[in-house]
Design an enzyme around this catalytic site. Structure first.
Site, PDB file in Angstrom:
ATOM      1  N   GLY A   1       5.340 -21.978  33.969  1.00  8.15           N
ATOM      2  CA  GLY A   1       4.483 -22.132  35.139  1.00  8.15           C
ATOM      3  C   GLY A   1       5.268 -22.250  36.425  1.00  8.15           C
ATOM      4  O   GLY A   1       6.427 -22.693  36.428  1.00  8.15           O
TER       5      GLY A   1
ATOM      6  N   VAL B   1      -1.144 -28.758  30.331  1.00 15.25           N
ATOM      7  CA  VAL B   1      -1.674 -29.541  31.452  1.00 15.25           C
ATOM      8  C   VAL B   1      -3.195 -29.383  31.562  1.00 15.25           C
ATOM      9  O   VAL B   1      -3.856 -30.139  32.271  1.00 15.25           O
ATOM     10  CB  VAL B   1      -1.009 -29.184  32.804  1.00 15.25           C
ATOM     11  CG1 VAL B   1       0.476 -29.489  32.781  1.00 15.25           C
ATOM     12  CG2 VAL B   1      -1.277 -27.755  33.199  1.00 15.25           C
TER      13      VAL B   1
ATOM     14  N   GLY C   1      -4.043 -32.090  28.744  1.00 16.77           N
ATOM     15  CA  GLY C   1      -3.777 -32.582  30.096  1.00 16.77           C
ATOM     16  C   GLY C   1      -4.627 -33.762  30.537  1.00 16.77           C
ATOM     17  O   GLY C   1      -4.527 -34.192  31.688  1.00 16.77           O
TER      18      GLY C   1
ATOM     19  N   GLY D   1       3.171 -22.808  39.589  1.00 15.37           N
ATOM     20  CA  GLY D   1       2.218 -23.275  40.598  1.00 15.37           C
ATOM     21  C   GLY D   1       2.380 -24.764  40.865  1.00 15.37           C
ATOM     22  O   GLY D   1       3.408 -25.372  40.538  1.00 15.37           O
TER      23      GLY D   1
ATOM     24  N   ASN E   1      -0.137 -35.858  46.905  1.00 15.32           N
ATOM     25  CA  ASN E   1      -1.522 -36.053  46.426  1.00 15.32           C
ATOM     26  C   ASN E   1      -2.030 -37.474  46.687  1.00 15.32           C
ATOM     27  O   ASN E   1      -3.173 -37.787  46.353  1.00 15.32           O
ATOM     28  CB  ASN E   1      -1.664 -35.687  44.940  1.00 15.32           C
ATOM     29  CG  ASN E   1      -1.123 -36.749  44.013  1.00 15.32           C
ATOM     30  OD1 ASN E   1      -0.319 -37.597  44.410  1.00 15.32           O
ATOM     31  ND2 ASN E   1      -1.556 -36.727  42.769  1.00 15.32           N
TER      32      ASN E   1
ATOM     33  N   LYS F   1      -2.765 -30.457  49.910  1.00 14.32           N
ATOM     34  CA  LYS F   1      -1.567 -31.074  49.316  1.00 14.32           C
ATOM     35  C   LYS F   1      -0.255 -30.593  49.938  1.00 14.32           C
ATOM     36  O   LYS F   1       0.684 -31.368  50.068  1.00 14.32           O
ATOM     37  CB  LYS F   1      -1.514 -30.747  47.821  1.00 14.32           C
ATOM     38  CG  LYS F   1      -2.391 -31.585  46.943  1.00 14.32           C
ATOM     39  CD  LYS F   1      -2.190 -31.133  45.493  1.00 14.32           C
ATOM     40  CE  LYS F   1      -2.760 -32.125  44.520  1.00 14.32           C
ATOM     41  NZ  LYS F   1      -2.505 -31.736  43.121  1.00 14.32           N
TER      42      LYS F   1
ATOM     43  N   ALA G   1       0.857 -27.552  39.599  1.00 12.71           N
ATOM     44  CA  ALA G   1       0.975 -28.460  38.447  1.00 12.71           C
ATOM     45  C   ALA G   1       2.356 -28.315  37.804  1.00 12.71           C
ATOM     46  O   ALA G   1       3.018 -29.303  37.478  1.00 12.71           O
ATOM     47  CB  ALA G   1      -0.120 -28.169  37.428  1.00 12.71           C
TER      48      ALA G   1
HETATM   49  P1  NAD Z   1      -1.778 -22.731  40.684  1.00 16.46           P
HETATM   50  O1  NAD Z   1      -2.821 -21.765  41.127  1.00 16.46           O
HETATM   51  O2  NAD Z   1      -0.960 -23.464  41.679  1.00 16.46           O
HETATM   52  O3  NAD Z   1      -0.753 -21.966  39.669  1.00 16.46           O
HETATM   53  C1  NAD Z   1      -1.217 -21.093  38.686  1.00 16.46           C
HETATM   54  C2  NAD Z   1      -0.099 -20.807  37.699  1.00 16.46           C
HETATM   55  O4  NAD Z   1      -0.648 -20.064  36.597  1.00 16.46           O
HETATM   56  C3  NAD Z   1       1.041 -19.963  38.247  1.00 16.46           C
HETATM   57  O5  NAD Z   1       2.263 -20.398  37.675  1.00 16.46           O
HETATM   58  C4  NAD Z   1       0.723 -18.557  37.733  1.00 16.46           C
HETATM   59  O6  NAD Z   1       1.880 -17.759  37.592  1.00 16.46           O
HETATM   60  C5  NAD Z   1       0.159 -18.910  36.386  1.00 16.46           C
HETATM   61  N1  NAD Z   1      -0.694 -17.862  35.818  1.00 16.46           N
HETATM   62  C6  NAD Z   1      -1.932 -17.501  36.220  1.00 16.46           C
HETATM   63  N2  NAD Z   1      -2.390 -16.518  35.426  1.00 16.46           N
HETATM   64  C7  NAD Z   1      -1.424 -16.263  34.510  1.00 16.46           C
HETATM   65  C8  NAD Z   1      -1.300 -15.371  33.415  1.00 16.46           C
HETATM   66  N3  NAD Z   1      -2.288 -14.521  33.106  1.00 16.46           N
HETATM   67  N4  NAD Z   1      -0.160 -15.412  32.669  1.00 16.46           N
HETATM   68  C9  NAD Z   1       0.831 -16.277  32.972  1.00 16.46           C
HETATM   69  N5  NAD Z   1       0.774 -17.137  33.992  1.00 16.46           N
HETATM   70  C10 NAD Z   1      -0.338 -17.134  34.753  1.00 16.46           C
HETATM   71  O7  NAD Z   1      -2.545 -23.731  39.736  1.00 16.46           O
HETATM   72  P2  NAD Z   1      -2.171 -25.238  39.397  1.00 16.46           P
HETATM   73  O8  NAD Z   1      -2.786 -26.128  40.402  1.00 16.46           O
HETATM   74  O9  NAD Z   1      -0.726 -25.311  39.134  1.00 16.46           O
HETATM   75  O10 NAD Z   1      -2.998 -25.439  38.048  1.00 16.46           O
HETATM   76  C11 NAD Z   1      -2.558 -24.857  36.823  1.00 16.46           C
HETATM   77  C12 NAD Z   1      -3.336 -25.526  35.689  1.00 16.46           C
HETATM   78  O11 NAD Z   1      -3.007 -26.909  35.669  1.00 16.46           O
HETATM   79  C13 NAD Z   1      -4.854 -25.455  35.850  1.00 16.46           C
HETATM   80  O12 NAD Z   1      -5.400 -25.120  34.596  1.00 16.46           O
HETATM   81  C14 NAD Z   1      -5.246 -26.857  36.236  1.00 16.46           C
HETATM   82  O13 NAD Z   1      -6.507 -27.233  35.734  1.00 16.46           O
HETATM   83  C15 NAD Z   1      -4.169 -27.683  35.563  1.00 16.46           C
HETATM   84  N6  NAD Z   1      -3.918 -28.974  36.239  1.00 16.46           N
HETATM   85  C16 NAD Z   1      -4.031 -30.084  35.487  1.00 16.46           C
HETATM   86  C17 NAD Z   1      -3.780 -31.310  36.066  1.00 16.46           C
HETATM   87  C18 NAD Z   1      -3.939 -32.561  35.235  1.00 16.46           C
HETATM   88  O14 NAD Z   1      -3.960 -33.653  35.804  1.00 16.46           O
HETATM   89  N7  NAD Z   1      -4.009 -32.438  33.934  1.00 16.46           N
HETATM   90  C19 NAD Z   1      -3.402 -31.398  37.422  1.00 16.46           C
HETATM   91  C20 NAD Z   1      -3.279 -30.225  38.156  1.00 16.46           C
HETATM   92  C21 NAD Z   1      -3.558 -29.004  37.546  1.00 16.46           C
END
Ligand code: NAD
Length: 288
Positions: free
Chosen positions: A134, A235, A258, A136, A95, A74, A138
């Site tokens: 957050g 999410v 989500g 990351g 995406n 991505k 998402a």
């Molecule tokens: P990523 O790895 O890019 O980011 C992870 C995030 O989680 C970061 O902000 C990190 O700081 C935070 N984090 C991790 N452990 C932590 C903790 N113990 N305390 C506080 N913050 C913490 O991941 P991503 O791709 O952004 O995915 C994040 C979530 O979003 C996942 O659960 C994923 O399944 C979900 N997601 C859902 C959709 C959807 O369509 N619903 C799409 C993408 C991602």
């Protein structure tokens, strides 16, 4: 499962990611094509960053209609495209690739999917204040799209880890490129989190806290963080209800997981690629 009759006319849309074999995405997209009555199939291809440039050349050469893109591709695929949408540019992630007669355009529909899932639940944060945790992929997509779609004020919280600088950059991009006023706060400051949540219309967890391997966990200490007027969304879609959403629901808040974000990001991607919008109620039924 009834099989699509593949002929010499059948066109191809891909999904390029690694790993990818567990993904629900091809089933979602193929169900949508069937409903729309288009002669297209969606296939997942195991493509990692090393193979991505060749894969995109292949997409052009094979005149594929487009491709969905997931991790780890991505944040790098934009290098091989002709144009990137404003939201994808601000997110730093693509995406969806749309092939317009050999001209490749990158989009990001994750944030669009989130905002449309809010609308689908009669939640409208335009002109209001939101708090989102957050930093990351998402989180960035949700934050950027919410700002582009008219949120007035956004408090962004993130813990002090390797993602934290993304959140600082997102705040900067939102303040420079949209009418939303964004502010960063450390997630370690729970008093501040409580205060910002109390003055928000909507609160969103956009971290992985609440799904495996952090299933059952939340950084929210107790239910006093959830005034019952606050709308609370996550999410995460697996589990269906995270520990955080359960606490918020029990405190009397309206909640949303989500699942809708995932569905509507796919619907938006299909619309961008085919110019047709599939019925969301049909897709919800089809995907259970
Ligand atoms: P990523 O790895 O890019 O980011 C992870 C995030 O989680 C970061 O902000 C990190 O700081 C935070 N984090 C991790 N452990 C932590 C903790 N113990 N305390 C506080 N913050 C913490 O991941 P991503 O791709 O952004 O995915 C994040 C979530 O979003 C996942 O659960 C994923 O399944 C979900 N997601 C859902 C959709 C959807 O369509 N619903 C799409 C993408 C991602």
């Amino acid at each position: 499962m009834e099989r699509h009759q593949i002929t010499g006319h059948t066109e191809l849309i891909g999904l390029m990611a690694y790993p990818i074999r567990h993904s629900q995405s091809p089933a979602t997209h193929n169900a949508a094509y069937e409903k729309l009555g288009v002669d297209i199939v969606n296939l997942a291809f195991e493509v990692n960053a090393d193979d991505l440039e060749d894969a995109i050349k292949g997409l052009r050469a094979l005149k594929m209609r487009g491709s969905n893109i997931s991790m780890p591709n991505k944040t790098i695929v934009h290098k091989y495209l002709d144009e990137v949408s404003p939201a994808a540019m601000l997110c730093g992630a693509v995406n969806t690739i749309v092939n317009r007669d050999g001209y490749l355009i990158g989009h990001n529909t994750d944030g669009i999917g989130y905002v449309q899932s809010l609308k689908d639940n009669s939640i409208d944060p335009a002109g209001k204040k939101v708090t989102i945790v957050g930093s990351g992929g998402a989180a960035t997509a949700v934050q950027i799209q919410s700002a582009l779609d008219g949120v007035r004020e956004m408090s962004i919280f993130a813990r002090d880890d390797s993602f934290r600088d993304n959140a600082l950059e997102t705040v900067d991009k939102i303040n420079k490129n949209t009418n939303c006023k964004a502010t960063f706060y450390p997630l370690e400051d729970l008093d501040c989190l409580k205060k910002e949540m109390a003055s928000s219309y909507l609160f969103t967890n956009a971290t992985g806290v609440g799904m495996k391997p952090l299933e059952g966990q939340t950084y929210i200490p107790d239910a006093s963080f959830f005034p019952k007027e606050l709308i609370v969304t996550d999410v995460i879609y697996s589990p269906h209800e995270t520990a955080m959403l359960k606490m918020a629901r029990k405190a009397g808040c309206k909640t949303m997981n989500g699942q809708g974000m995932m569905l509507f990001q796919a619907i938006a991607a299909i619309e961008l690629m085919l110019g047709q919008r599939v019925d969301s109620e049909y897709m919800k039924e089809k995907l259970g």
